[in-house]
Enzyme design. Sequence first.
Site, PDB file in Angstrom:
ATOM      1  N   CYS A  29     -59.835   2.169  45.387  1.00  0.00           N
ATOM      2  CA  CYS A  29     -60.828   1.772  44.385  1.00  0.00           C
ATOM      3  C   CYS A  29     -60.473   0.407  43.781  1.00  0.00           C
ATOM      4  CB  CYS A  29     -60.921   2.814  43.274  1.00  0.00           C
ATOM      5  SG  CYS A  29     -61.341   4.481  43.841  1.00  0.00           S
TER       6      CYS A  29
ATOM      7  N   CYS B  55     -49.351  10.107  54.817  1.00  0.00           N
ATOM      8  CA  CYS B  55     -50.282   9.689  53.758  1.00  0.00           C
ATOM      9  C   CYS B  55     -49.567   8.886  52.675  1.00  0.00           C
ATOM     10  CB  CYS B  55     -50.953  10.925  53.154  1.00  0.00           C
ATOM     11  SG  CYS B  55     -51.819  10.622  51.610  1.00  0.00           S
TER      12      CYS B  55
ATOM     13  N   CYS C 109     -49.702  10.476  49.225  1.00  0.00           N
ATOM     14  CA  CYS C 109     -48.779  11.612  49.117  1.00  0.00           C
ATOM     15  C   CYS C 109     -47.356  11.118  48.840  1.00  0.00           C
ATOM     16  CB  CYS C 109     -48.798  12.442  50.407  1.00  0.00           C
ATOM     17  SG  CYS C 109     -50.431  13.078  50.853  1.00  0.00           S
TER      18      CYS C 109
ATOM     19  N   CYS D 276     -56.819   5.320  41.787  1.00  0.00           N
ATOM     20  CA  CYS D 276     -57.030   5.200  43.237  1.00  0.00           C
ATOM     21  C   CYS D 276     -56.801   3.766  43.716  1.00  0.00           C
ATOM     22  CB  CYS D 276     -58.446   5.654  43.572  1.00  0.00           C
ATOM     23  SG  CYS D 276     -58.977   5.248  45.253  1.00  0.00           S
TER      24      CYS D 276
END
Length: 501
Positions: free
Chosen positions: A65, A407, A410, A62
Amino acid sequence: MASRVSICFVVFAVCLFASSLTKIGAEDSESKEFVLTLDHSNFSDTVSKHDFIVVEFYAPWCGHCKKLAPEYEKAASILSQNDPPIVLAKVDANEEGNKEIATEFEISGFPTLKIFRNGGKISSEYKGPREADGIVAYLKKQSGPASAEIKSVEDASSLIDDQKIVIVGVFPAFSGEEFVNFTALAEKLRSDYEFGHTLDAKLLPRGESSVTGPIVRLLKSFDELFVDFQDFHVDALEKFVQERSVPIVTIFNNDPSNHPHVVKFFNNKNAKAMLFLNFSSEVADSFKSKYREVAEQYKGEGISFLIGDLEASQGAFQYFGLKEEQVPVIIVQKVDGQKYLKANLEADQIAPWVKEYKDGNVPQHKKSEPIPEANNEPVKVVVANSLQDIVFNSGKNVLLEFYAPWCGHCKKLAPILDEVAVSYESDADVIIAKLDATANDIPSDTFDVKGYPTMYFRSASGKLLEYDGDRTKEDMINFIEKNRDITTPQETPQETPKDEL
């Protein structure tokens, strides 16, 4: 002269030595990790030992993250010096043994931060900043009392301002069932609101000053500026706060002061009526007036109202698949995800249309792109009107990605998904597919899509699983092979050989 040189040398040597110690200390500090690493083997035991602990649920792949990690570590180092220390921890929610923990606390995206209190008996979502100083300030406040005592006008002024929603309990004494229930409410909702309690209503800037309570006063900057409430059952208090802390009509524009209200609007559990138009148009004032009349008429009936400026609402337009030529457009989304839409309406049509919706006389708006005439790419395009045939009736093993064109995650996944699809081109039993979730309605009773990309796998025999593994070609292929049904003998897809330099 020699004496002066010796003294200078000693001073220089001491400074150099001190500098070395400082450098070594700094290196030790930098190498030490202040964020605790938890997993399924120590999570419950660690959380149970703390009255207050913050846990980040993350995934190694991520990007958000990775961006948070150094800020979170810096905040942990600062908060370790707090009195008492505030502990920050992290869990790799993508690791096989830890997925049950993430499921238990309904983790649906990364990173998600949770605050655990009283040895884990109470948990709430972290809703503060994502940079170190902001994390520190927010958590210091969250670790203190849920409600602040107001003893003076100065106390009231520091707690209450025009930008915040503040809930104040006025009591004849800080004891009894009413005070206990108010404190329980403050503990439960402290992440969302400011709470205070006082023995003297005269200290508060708004409302009747002679009341002695017990009474709860909600102070805000919109609609009526304060509301009093006297039902001290916790459920009734919570319902009161949630309903009266949202404007009768939420304004969605570029004014930052409105953004917290917009967030609350989309997070509440009501059906949502959203009117989008150009605020600079000649008819804007008429629409706003008519829309507010309707919102006041249906206040308390389980539907919340928002009016959005076309310029500020591009994200909402993308999410709902709306087009600018449809404005003024009103869309209602029910709690179950069903949508009802009226485009190019007039101001006088707002009230009749909402009444028809409430009476159940408006047909559901089912959004679907056209079924592609040519669908020859390795990753097959699925739309709402072809979902049943391709995913449920084809008798194939289908890996389906729900994505949004805007996104970033994506876009990063797209070439990887292409590689997976190419690997299965010769396998008649497997379909790799994608669906634009902003342009097609998704059956919410079947697929739980809360973020992008979300992937589901349906086996040929009908087993439906959400894919939560790493977003690599290898992991997706392994997942498919583990969960597929084989109707004809096939070879496991192999890695494409790479030329060596």
